[in-house]
Design an enzyme around this catalytic site. Structure first.
Site, short mmCIF file in Angstrom:
data_model
loop_
_atom_site.label_atom_id
_atom_site.label_comp_id
_atom_site.label_asym_id
_atom_site.label_seq_id
_atom_site.Cartn_x
_atom_site.Cartn_y
_atom_site.Cartn_z
N ASP A 192 58.89 6.94 9.33
CA ASP A 192 58.74 6.74 7.84
C ASP A 192 57.15 6.25 7.83
O ASP A 192 56.76 4.98 8.21
CB ASP A 192 59.58 5.55 7.38
N LYS A 255 59.56 9.42 -0.40
CA LYS A 255 60.38 7.90 -0.38
C LYS A 255 59.70 7.41 -1.39
O LYS A 255 58.33 7.32 -1.41
CB LYS A 255 60.37 7.42 1.03
N LYS A 291 64.50 9.62 -0.67
CA LYS A 291 64.59 8.29 -0.13
C LYS A 291 64.29 7.34 -1.35
O LYS A 291 63.14 6.89 -1.03
CB LYS A 291 64.28 8.12 1.28
#
Length: 355
Positions: A192, A255, A291
């Site tokens: 991430d 995300k 996400k």
């Protein structure tokens, strides 16, 4: 409402690929089993930089706000159907600990909860005693990647590492690449990353593209989730453009947030990002995951995001391959709701520890 009523784009759009028939997931039907792997998707491949894909993007704010405002009244998921959707949500959680006082033992406890997210007696009462149910991943700092990989050995649960100077992303670029490479060596299957917000705020889209491309190359076979930190990008138009550029550069997921910003995941930001995922798939044929992270702490909120995913992108985006929820306390609330469904009583929140 079609996509152009919310987000207007220019440029040629290729014909949308014909998708295989998808099983219906109406609100009054329980979601498929959490271990259902019916929707494999080819990994996103970086496209050549083309500013024409996003230069003329405009977001119709009033239309977006009206769309989001309809969510609470559009679906009512109750009883067995609600239990089914919540079990599916568990399989999409990136169970996370990103605190300054994290320890190896806390990470091991978190991993144990990821393996057994719901008490066996509750699963048995729900008819899931013979099913494999675990979270989508465990997300930790690089310092604890090896610990998590060891604790999850043989479970099939991937370890995600936050990287690139998380959460601010202001360390030198070369160190960001080294951090990604180090996490991959330690066994992280997902990375991430945080983008450099300055590139967005100053309109340096080619620099954002090059940065994201370098992150994808450094990660190798590990999948990359691009954290946009949407609460710091100022406008929905910036969110839309940053989403498209990161996907163009090869991001496997986009995300919302690190969870450390003042404003994190919101339905409004989510809607804009999902419309960009839809446009990207129409152009390229590649499905990119989504996400939300930060502020998704209740079962009701998780259901709202699931409904939005289903309505905007389709059934395939209810699977962990394309949908994750970054959360720490969400799992405890979902387990409480499942216990209420089985027993008719709510238990105290502290009876459902996660780490």
């Amino acid at each position: 409402m079609n996509s152009t009523s919310l987000v207007r784009a220019s440029g040629t759009v290729r014909a949308r690929p014909v998708a295989p028939a998808l099983a219906p997931a109406a609100a009054n039907v329980a979601a498929p089993a959490p271990d259902d792997k019916s929707y494999p998707a080819a990994r996103n491949t970086a496209q050549p930089f083309d500013a024409g894909w996003f230069d003329n993007l405009r977001v119709n704010l009033s239309a977006a706000e009206r769309r989001v405002a309809t969510l609470p009244g559009r679906r009512s998921v109750k009883k067995d159907a609600q239990a089914g959707w919540l079990l599916k949500a568990i399989s999409c959680i990136d169970l996370t600990t990103l605190s300054g006082d994290d320890t190896a033992e806390r990470v091991r406890r978190l991993c144990a909860k990821a393996v057994t997210p719901v008490r066996p007696d509750l699963l048995a009462a729900l008819g899931f005693a013979d099913r494999t149910l675990h979270t989508g991943a465990v997300c930790v700092y690089h310092r604890f990647v090896a610990t998590a990989v060891d604790a999850l050995a043989g479970t099939g649960i991937p370890v995600a590492a936050v990287s690139t100077g998380f959460p601010a992303g202001l360390i030198p670029h070369e160190l960001k690449l080294k951090e990604i490479e180090a996490s991959v060596r330690d066994g992280a299957a997902e990375i991430d990353i945080v983008i450099t917000r300055e590139h967005v705020l100053t309109g340096q889209w080619r620099r954002l593209y090059d940065e994201m491309r370098d992150f994808r190359l450094a990660a190798g076979d590990a999948h990359v989730k691009a954290i946009l930190a949407t609460g710091e990008l100022k406008t929905l138009r910036n969110v839309a453009k940053a989403s498209m550029v990161c996907m163009m550069a090869g991001a496997d997921f986009i995300k919302t947030s690190t969870g450390k910003e003042g404003v994190n995941a919101t339905p409004l930001v989510t809607l804009v990002m999902l419309r960009m995922i839809r446009q990207y798939e129409a152009r390229t044929g590649f499905r990119v995951g989504y996400k939300p992270a930060g502020g998704v702490s209740t079962a009701k909120t998780a259901l709202d995001y699931q409904v939005l995913m289903k309505e905007e992108l389709g059934r395939a985006w209810l699977e962990p391959e394309l949908f994750r929820i970054g959360a720490s306390t969400l799992l405890a609330d979902i387990e409480r709701q499942l216990e209420h469904h089985v027993t008719g009583r709510y238990s105290a929140f502290h009876r459902h520890p996660i780490g």
